[in-house]
Design a protein around this motif. Sequence first.
Motif, PDB file in Angstrom:
ATOM      1  N   CYS A 125       0.854  -1.221  -0.038  1.00 42.12           N
ATOM      2  CA  CYS A 125       0.140  -0.035   0.141  1.00 42.12           C
ATOM      3  C   CYS A 125       0.869   1.381  -0.045  1.00 42.12           C
ATOM      4  O   CYS A 125       1.888   1.400   0.349  1.00 42.12           O
ATOM      5  N   GLU A 126       0.269   2.345  -0.244  1.00 44.06           N
ATOM      6  CA  GLU A 126       0.842   3.681  -0.552  1.00 44.06           C
ATOM      7  C   GLU A 126       1.830   4.122  -1.037  1.00 44.06           C
ATOM      8  O   GLU A 126       2.698   4.990  -0.847  1.00 44.06           O
ATOM      9  N   ALA A 158      -4.216   1.936  -2.480  1.00 49.17           N
ATOM     10  CA  ALA A 158      -3.693   3.237  -2.392  1.00 49.17           C
ATOM     11  C   ALA A 158      -2.323   3.351  -2.887  1.00 49.17           C
ATOM     12  O   ALA A 158      -1.525   4.319  -2.497  1.00 49.17           O
ATOM     13  N   HIS A 168      -8.873   1.483  -4.054  1.00 48.84           N
ATOM     14  CA  HIS A 168      -8.561   2.797  -3.749  1.00 48.84           C
ATOM     15  C   HIS A 168      -7.224   3.057  -4.289  1.00 48.84           C
ATOM     16  O   HIS A 168      -6.418   4.028  -3.646  1.00 48.84           O
TER      17      HIS A 168
END
Length: 347
Positions: free
Chosen positions: A157-158, A181, A204
């Motif tokens: 993620c991220e 993300a 997302h």
Amino acid sequence: MNGDTILVEPGIYRESVVIDKDVCLVGCGGPTAVTIESIDLPCLSLQAHDVRIEGITVRNSLAVQPSQYGAVDVSCGQVELVDCDLSSISYACLAVSGPEAAAHVRNCRIHDCDGYGVLVSTVGSCRLEQCTIQRNGLAEAAAFQNSDLSLQDCTLCEGKGYGVLIQDCSQGRLLRCDIHANAQAGVAVFQESIADVSDCKLHHGWGSGLTFYQQARGLVQDCEVYANLSSAVEIKHHSSPIIRSCKIYKGKWSGILVSDVSQGIIEDCEIFDNVMAGIEVMWESNPIIRRCSIHHHAYPGIAVFQGGRGIIADCDLRQNAPGALSVEAGSQVYQERTLSTVDPPSS
């Protein structure tokens, strides 16, 4: 000596360590208590047949342009990393390269690299379980050049790039992963590579959930793909994956895009509440779409245009605002046993 266990006392060790014997290196006090830090070389260069690293923080900090190595660099042998924390501003946190290099990584945190969190290349292999891989620059995890990458129960993620990148005839397997993300596709499969993605959540993201590109193949099944800014699934440039038993919803573009002479099979999926069409088929692509429920779109359930083709069988295309199916002049589909609220259009 081969077979020894080396206990490392708490502290910060500013050095580059080369391990060329079969040993177990264990940090006393857990991964936050023992740190190995290097400035201009790999923190750990692992070159033995059987090495285990447990409970250690590895941190690479470069003041100059980074070379292509990892904070932990595996060039041969079988390596096990357990309960470690890896970070780096070099090329990768963990680099596994070469036909004799294999890594098994469990319960590790791999983060904050300008390049790759995990990079497997040149016929290397790496298996990661229960790891968190986050905030890396190019990809959280990547496999290049006929390599093999497996992730199970991991969170990715991220990142500023891809979640997982599989390219150059490599293979990827993902099971029960949470990928979210990231700035680019959650999973990208390129250049004749193959990916098996099962029971994962891809959501997302700033790009697509999954992208298959340039003769890529694979199986995506029992996944949830939702709330991505691009099409949830993109199948492009002669690619032909199977998308099976997935829920694809609340995307900011189409549910599935098939383009550029691609094929593939989309079956037993529920596709709903995406901003554009449930499925878009274009540019001479020709997928098989069967036993899908496609509903609650502001555009047609399936839109076929710019020379697109396809077979649609046993689908439920009701409850799409402008109609079940839109087929542009010059495109053609074959339908059988499809439920819709309007008569099927002529092609």
